[in-house]
Design an enzyme around this catalytic site. Structure first.
Site, mmCIF file in Angstrom:
data_model
loop_
_atom_site.group_PDB
_atom_site.id
_atom_site.type_symbol
_atom_site.label_atom_id
_atom_site.label_comp_id
_atom_site.label_asym_id
_atom_site.label_seq_id
_atom_site.Cartn_x
_atom_site.Cartn_y
_atom_site.Cartn_z
ATOM 1 N N HIS A 1 48.358 80.974 40.041
ATOM 2 C CA HIS A 1 48.611 80.701 41.533
ATOM 3 C C HIS A 1 49.637 79.690 41.643
ATOM 4 O O HIS A 1 49.555 78.725 42.329
ATOM 5 C CB HIS A 1 47.336 80.388 42.326
ATOM 6 C CG HIS A 1 47.428 80.869 43.720
ATOM 7 N ND1 HIS A 1 46.463 81.510 44.483
ATOM 8 C CD2 HIS A 1 48.603 80.803 44.519
ATOM 9 C CE1 HIS A 1 46.916 81.780 45.582
ATOM 10 N NE2 HIS A 1 48.386 81.571 45.818
ATOM 11 N N ARG B 1 47.620 88.023 47.603
ATOM 12 C CA ARG B 1 46.530 87.131 47.509
ATOM 13 C C ARG B 1 45.234 87.750 46.767
ATOM 14 O O ARG B 1 45.255 89.111 46.861
ATOM 15 C CB ARG B 1 45.868 86.540 49.067
ATOM 16 C CG ARG B 1 46.334 85.677 49.719
ATOM 17 C CD ARG B 1 46.131 84.243 49.061
ATOM 18 N NE ARG B 1 46.047 82.957 50.073
ATOM 19 C CZ ARG B 1 47.140 82.165 50.119
ATOM 20 N NH1 ARG B 1 48.093 82.346 49.380
ATOM 21 N NH2 ARG B 1 47.232 81.437 50.921
ATOM 22 N N GLU C 1 39.475 82.026 41.639
ATOM 23 C CA GLU C 1 40.182 81.047 41.459
ATOM 24 C C GLU C 1 39.588 79.573 41.121
ATOM 25 O O GLU C 1 38.842 79.365 41.981
ATOM 26 C CB GLU C 1 41.693 81.016 42.152
ATOM 27 C CG GLU C 1 42.420 82.396 42.094
ATOM 28 C CD GLU C 1 43.514 82.185 42.996
ATOM 29 O OE1 GLU C 1 44.159 81.202 43.579
ATOM 30 O OE2 GLU C 1 44.333 83.124 43.204
#
Length: 322
Positions: A283, A235, A264
């Site tokens: 991601h 993460r 993000e």
């Protein structure tokens, strides 16, 4: 717990999930919500007891409060493995489960692909191909190299199996060390820096928790070999980006394959976009055709247990984050 709970499916593409639940639980009342903003009102309107939810539009707007503080929601089923976007919750008020393992194999393939991309200099050969340049560059084996896997959940173990199959030495870090198949050595977090110094590849796959935020920071990068490759499938926030940028600028590491970031989407002006020795992916390492259906089938299986009053699988401890 009730035998016929009202269920909400919270995803940007609910049709597949609704189809699975119509097949497996045809007697249940199931509602769909495909926005963050609409979920709180739908929970209140339907008095939903169970919510299957996917983080499909980032973390900042995610309706965590509606899920973990609702007076009616008793079980929140997360469609992926990470739960940091829920913040803290009271397990006496709401049970949270995840879908750990749903993408472990794909994430492990991403990690192995990152290792091979650097050992085979695929980015360098790609640049030479564009320039129509013959010669230059070299390949090297990963056999005999050492992979350090930070975090040995289902994903970490899947990485270890593939690394060991490729003839690599495998080292692992986990909160509660124990002998683990496909790991040559398993240690606690206190051994992180000595193990980093031995690693040719570092694969980060721990959850984001208060004690893992910044886990790979200045001290970790200072301990790395200049030939090391970092692969981050955890993460954003576990790897300290300022320390990573400093290591890249100083040539203290060979490169990195990064699928997660502190912010993000990664801003267009972020310096990580500009490094030839950094692979940036959005991601997406866990996103493959059919992952969402596999995840909702895991949920449907757990829902049958819930309805029968059986213990749920993949219950997340809010203190550990897994």
């Amino acid at each position: 717990m009730s035998a016929r709970p009202t269920v909400i499916v919270h995803t940007d593409k609910p049709a597949g999930a609704l189809g699975v639940l119509a097949e497996t639980h045809p007697d249940l009342e199931v509602h769909a919500c495909d926005t963050y903003a609409g979920l709180p009102a739908l929970i209140e309107q339907t008095e939903a007891e169970v919510v299957y939810t996917i983080r499909f539009d980032g973390t900042p707007r995610y309706p965590r409060q509606a899920l973990v503080e609702s007076p009616t929601v008793k079980w929140v089923s997360i469609g992926g493995s990470g739960t940091d976007h829920l913040g803290r919750w009271d397990p006496a008020h709401v049970t949270v489960t995840n879908s750990a393992g749903v993408a472990a194999g794909m994430l492990a393939e991403y990690a192995l692909g990152g290792m091979l991309a650097f050992s085979l200099d695929l980015r360098g050969f790609g640049r030479r191909q564009q320039a129509r340049q013959w010669g230059g560059g070299r390949v090297e084996p990963i056999e005999g190299k050492t992979a350090l896997i930070v975090g040995l959940g289902k994903t970490g173990e899947a990485v270890a199996r593939r690394a060991q199959a490729m003839g690599m030495r495998t080292l692992g870090i986990r909160a509660r060390p124990k002998p683990t198949p496909c790991l040559d050595e398993v240690h606690g977090v206190d051994a992180l820096l000595p193990l980093i110094a031995r690693a040719d590849f570092i694969v980060c796959c721990v959850p984001l928790l208060p004690n893992t935020r910044g886990l790979l920071g200045e001290a970790a990068f200072a301990a790395m070999k200049p030939s090391v490759v970092l692969i981050d499938i955890s993460r954003g926030g576990v790897v300290e980006e300022a320390a990573l940028l400093g290591a890249l600028d100083a040539g203290r590491i060979k490169g990195a394959a990064l699928d997660v970031f502190a912010t993000e989407p990664l801003p267009a002006e972020h310096p990580l976009w500009g490094y030839d020795n950094v692979a940036v992916t959005p991601h997406c390492a866990a996103v493959y055709d059919g992952w969402d259906i596999k995840s909702v089938r895991m949920f449907a299986h757990n829902l049958a247990r819930y309805r029968e009053g059986e213990p749920l699988e993949n219950v997340v401890n809010p203190e550990r984050g897994y």
